[in-house]
Design a protein around this motif. Structure first.
Motif, PDB file in Angstrom:
ATOM      1  N   GLN A  30       0.861  -1.187   0.000  1.00 56.56           N
ATOM      2  CA  GLN A  30       0.000   0.000   0.000  1.00 56.56           C
ATOM      3  C   GLN A  30       0.893   1.231   0.000  1.00 56.56           C
ATOM      4  O   GLN A  30       1.797   1.355   0.846  1.00 56.56           O
ATOM      5  CB  GLN A  30      -0.896  -0.008   1.231  1.00 56.56           C
ATOM      6  CG  GLN A  30      -1.929  -1.113   1.177  1.00 56.56           C
ATOM      7  CD  GLN A  30      -2.907  -1.014   2.335  1.00 56.56           C
ATOM      8  OE1 GLN A  30      -2.583  -0.498   3.383  1.00 56.56           O
ATOM      9  NE2 GLN A  30      -4.096  -1.534   2.129  1.00 56.56           N
TER      10      GLN A  30
ATOM     11  N   THR B 249       0.360   5.471  -1.001  1.00 53.42           N
ATOM     12  CA  THR B 249      -0.534   6.500  -1.559  1.00 53.42           C
ATOM     13  C   THR B 249       0.227   7.778  -1.873  1.00 53.42           C
ATOM     14  O   THR B 249       0.954   8.297  -1.020  1.00 53.42           O
ATOM     15  CB  THR B 249      -1.664   6.835  -0.557  1.00 53.42           C
ATOM     16  OG1 THR B 249      -2.288   5.619  -0.153  1.00 53.42           O
ATOM     17  CG2 THR B 249      -2.686   7.752  -1.198  1.00 53.42           C
TER      18      THR B 249
ATOM     19  N   ALA C 208      -0.662  11.529  -2.698  1.00 55.62           N
ATOM     20  CA  ALA C 208      -1.750  12.507  -2.678  1.00 55.62           C
ATOM     21  C   ALA C 208      -1.287  13.761  -3.404  1.00 55.62           C
ATOM     22  O   ALA C 208      -0.260  14.339  -3.051  1.00 55.62           O
ATOM     23  CB  ALA C 208      -2.107  12.850  -1.237  1.00 55.62           C
TER      24      ALA C 208
ATOM     25  N   HIS D 135      -4.408   5.273 -10.809  1.00 53.83           N
ATOM     26  CA  HIS D 135      -4.639   6.716 -10.687  1.00 53.83           C
ATOM     27  C   HIS D 135      -6.125   7.027 -10.614  1.00 53.83           C
ATOM     28  O   HIS D 135      -6.909   6.498 -11.408  1.00 53.83           O
ATOM     29  CB  HIS D 135      -4.018   7.447 -11.898  1.00 53.83           C
ATOM     30  CG  HIS D 135      -4.394   8.896 -11.964  1.00 53.83           C
ATOM     31  ND1 HIS D 135      -4.826   9.494 -13.118  1.00 53.83           N
ATOM     32  CD2 HIS D 135      -4.436   9.850 -11.002  1.00 53.83           C
ATOM     33  CE1 HIS D 135      -5.105  10.770 -12.870  1.00 53.83           C
ATOM     34  NE2 HIS D 135      -4.881  11.005 -11.603  1.00 53.83           N
TER      35      HIS D 135
ATOM     36  N   GLN E 156     -12.973   6.893  -2.301  1.00 54.66           N
ATOM     37  CA  GLN E 156     -11.621   7.438  -2.493  1.00 54.66           C
ATOM     38  C   GLN E 156     -10.623   6.756  -1.551  1.00 54.66           C
ATOM     39  O   GLN E 156      -9.492   6.445  -1.935  1.00 54.66           O
ATOM     40  CB  GLN E 156     -11.629   8.944  -2.251  1.00 54.66           C
ATOM     41  CG  GLN E 156     -12.458   9.712  -3.276  1.00 54.66           C
ATOM     42  CD  GLN E 156     -12.521  11.193  -2.938  1.00 54.66           C
ATOM     43  OE1 GLN E 156     -11.603  11.946  -3.255  1.00 54.66           O
ATOM     44  NE2 GLN E 156     -13.589  11.613  -2.297  1.00 54.66           N
ATOM     45  N   ARG E 157     -11.030   6.543  -0.292  1.00 56.55           N
ATOM     46  CA  ARG E 157     -10.095   5.921   0.677  1.00 56.55           C
ATOM     47  C   ARG E 157      -9.788   4.480   0.299  1.00 56.55           C
ATOM     48  O   ARG E 157      -8.649   4.025   0.430  1.00 56.55           O
ATOM     49  CB  ARG E 157     -10.677   5.996   2.097  1.00 56.55           C
ATOM     50  CG  ARG E 157     -10.641   7.409   2.617  1.00 56.55           C
ATOM     51  CD  ARG E 157     -10.780   7.501   4.120  1.00 56.55           C
ATOM     52  NE  ARG E 157     -10.641   8.899   4.506  1.00 56.55           N
ATOM     53  CZ  ARG E 157     -11.399   9.512   5.407  1.00 56.55           C
ATOM     54  NH1 ARG E 157     -12.326   8.830   6.056  1.00 56.55           N
ATOM     55  NH2 ARG E 157     -11.206  10.789   5.685  1.00 56.55           N
TER      56      ARG E 157
ATOM     57  N   ALA F 268      -7.361   4.556  -2.460  1.00 56.43           N
ATOM     58  CA  ALA F 268      -6.031   4.984  -1.992  1.00 56.43           C
ATOM     59  C   ALA F 268      -5.254   3.840  -1.363  1.00 56.43           C
ATOM     60  O   ALA F 268      -4.031   3.781  -1.471  1.00 56.43           O
ATOM     61  CB  ALA F 268      -6.185   6.121  -0.987  1.00 56.43           C
ATOM     62  N   ARG F 269      -5.944   2.932  -0.690  1.00 56.32           N
ATOM     63  CA  ARG F 269      -5.268   1.844   0.019  1.00 56.32           C
ATOM     64  C   ARG F 269      -5.311   0.540  -0.762  1.00 56.32           C
ATOM     65  O   ARG F 269      -4.951  -0.512  -0.231  1.00 56.32           O
ATOM     66  CB  ARG F 269      -5.867   1.635   1.417  1.00 56.32           C
ATOM     67  CG  ARG F 269      -5.742   2.821   2.349  1.00 56.32           C
ATOM     68  CD  ARG F 269      -4.446   3.599   2.230  1.00 56.32           C
ATOM     69  NE  ARG F 269      -3.355   3.149   3.079  1.00 56.32           N
ATOM     70  CZ  ARG F 269      -2.103   3.589   3.002  1.00 56.32           C
ATOM     71  NH1 ARG F 269      -1.761   4.469   2.080  1.00 56.32           N
ATOM     72  NH2 ARG F 269      -1.184   3.152   3.821  1.00 56.32           N
TER      73      ARG F 269
ATOM     74  N   ALA G 231      -1.276   3.786  -5.254  1.00 56.40           N
ATOM     75  CA  ALA G 231      -2.305   4.624  -5.881  1.00 56.40           C
ATOM     76  C   ALA G 231      -1.907   6.093  -5.857  1.00 56.40           C
ATOM     77  O   ALA G 231      -1.278   6.565  -4.906  1.00 56.40           O
ATOM     78  CB  ALA G 231      -3.629   4.441  -5.144  1.00 56.40           C
TER      79      ALA G 231
ATOM     80  N   LEU H 282      -3.822   9.738  -6.163  1.00 59.88           N
ATOM     81  CA  LEU H 282      -5.117  10.435  -6.223  1.00 59.88           C
ATOM     82  C   LEU H 282      -4.846  11.913  -6.357  1.00 59.88           C
ATOM     83  O   LEU H 282      -4.000  12.464  -5.635  1.00 59.88           O
ATOM     84  CB  LEU H 282      -5.934  10.212  -4.949  1.00 59.88           C
ATOM     85  CG  LEU H 282      -6.547   8.820  -4.766  1.00 59.88           C
ATOM     86  CD1 LEU H 282      -5.533   7.857  -4.172  1.00 59.88           C
ATOM     87  CD2 LEU H 282      -7.771   8.903  -3.854  1.00 59.88           C
TER      88      LEU H 282
ATOM     89  N   CYS I 245      -6.657  11.363   2.609  1.00 61.85           N
ATOM     90  CA  CYS I 245      -5.521  10.498   2.962  1.00 61.85           C
ATOM     91  C   CYS I 245      -4.473  11.264   3.762  1.00 61.85           C
ATOM     92  O   CYS I 245      -3.354  11.486   3.274  1.00 61.85           O
ATOM     93  CB  CYS I 245      -4.845   9.955   1.709  1.00 61.85           C
ATOM     94  SG  CYS I 245      -5.935   9.121   0.582  1.00 61.85           S
TER      95      CYS I 245
ATOM     96  N   ALA J   8      -1.059   9.676   3.770  1.00 62.65           N
ATOM     97  CA  ALA J   8      -0.418   9.342   2.482  1.00 62.65           C
ATOM     98  C   ALA J   8       1.108   9.352   2.622  1.00 62.65           C
ATOM     99  O   ALA J   8       1.670  10.189   3.331  1.00 62.65           O
ATOM    100  CB  ALA J   8      -0.849  10.345   1.418  1.00 62.65           C
TER     101      ALA J   8
END
Ligand code: DC
Length: 194
Positions: free
Chosen positions: A2, A4, A6, A30, A90-91, A94-95, A100, A102, A112, A115
């Motif tokens: 994972q 992220t 941001a 994305h 969205q969360r 992101a995970r 990911a 965003l 996030c 992130a």
């Protein structure tokens, strides 16, 4: 894994281009979160119901990239219930496994806050308006005024306003070409990945 990234910032700062390039470089997924708000604004009717019932078809509409759709998105984005309806999706994105990216207005601050990388992409209003004007044409003064109106709404709303997260790396693209801006963003992500 994972991981992220941001990416926040005002309209036409280069977030979309940078986000796509970062995602492609590292093999991350994305999500352009502005598209969610654009789809809600374009759907018409009750915006909260639109946000709760958003479908893949809504997101595939051909007219979501227009200046009008951007203004409509910014108007529905002030409604806390609309924002709340879009948080979980969205969360989860992101995970999701594999990393990911965003991009939006409140990714590093609200969606996030944990992130791994936060970037804030900006440029002067004049430079951003000029870029937008090159895409859409028309009256350059009106394009600048519309952009400033959207900035003021996105930065001035009570719920999840556009802000630079305390731990974000700021990239000002006013004097950078696309390649230089993308290289800068990739350098920050690569450093964090180690
Ligand atoms: O990034 P964009 O221009 O497509 O976004 C359109 C509008 O949607 C923007 O003016 C404000 C809203 N928005 C938001 O409030 N939060 C986000 N994370 C993304 C977009």
């Amino acid at each position: 894994m994972q991981f992220t990234v941001a990416i926040d910032g005002p309209a036409a700062a280069g977030k979309g281009t940078i986000s796509r390039a970062v995602a492609a470089r590292f093999g991350f997924r994305h999500l352009d979160t502005g598209l969610l708000y654009r789809a809600v604004g374009a759907k018409g009717g009750d915006p909260v119901a639109a946000a709760l019932g958003l479908t893949a078809e809504d997101l595939a509409r051909a007219d979501l990239r227009s200046m009008e759709a951007g203004q409509a998105a910014s108007r529905v984005a002030v409604i806390p219930e609309v924002r709340a309806a879009l948080v979980d999706f969205q969360r989860r994105f992101a995970r999701s496994d594999g990393g990911a990216v965003l991009d939006g207005r409140d990714i590093g601050t609200v969606i996030c806050p944990e992130a791994e990388v936060k970037l804030y992409i900006t440029a002067s209003a004049e430079v951003r308006a000029h870029r937008r004007w090159r895409e859409v044409g028309g009256d350059a003064g009106q394009v600048l005024a519309a952009l400033q109106e959207r900035d003021a709404r996105d930065m001035g709303r009570a719920d999840a306003p556009l802000r630079v997260a305390a731990d974000a790396v700021l990239i000002d693209t006013s004097a950078l070409d696309v390649d230089a801006a993308v290289a800068e963003a990739i350098k920050v992500v690569a450093q964090r990945l180690g």
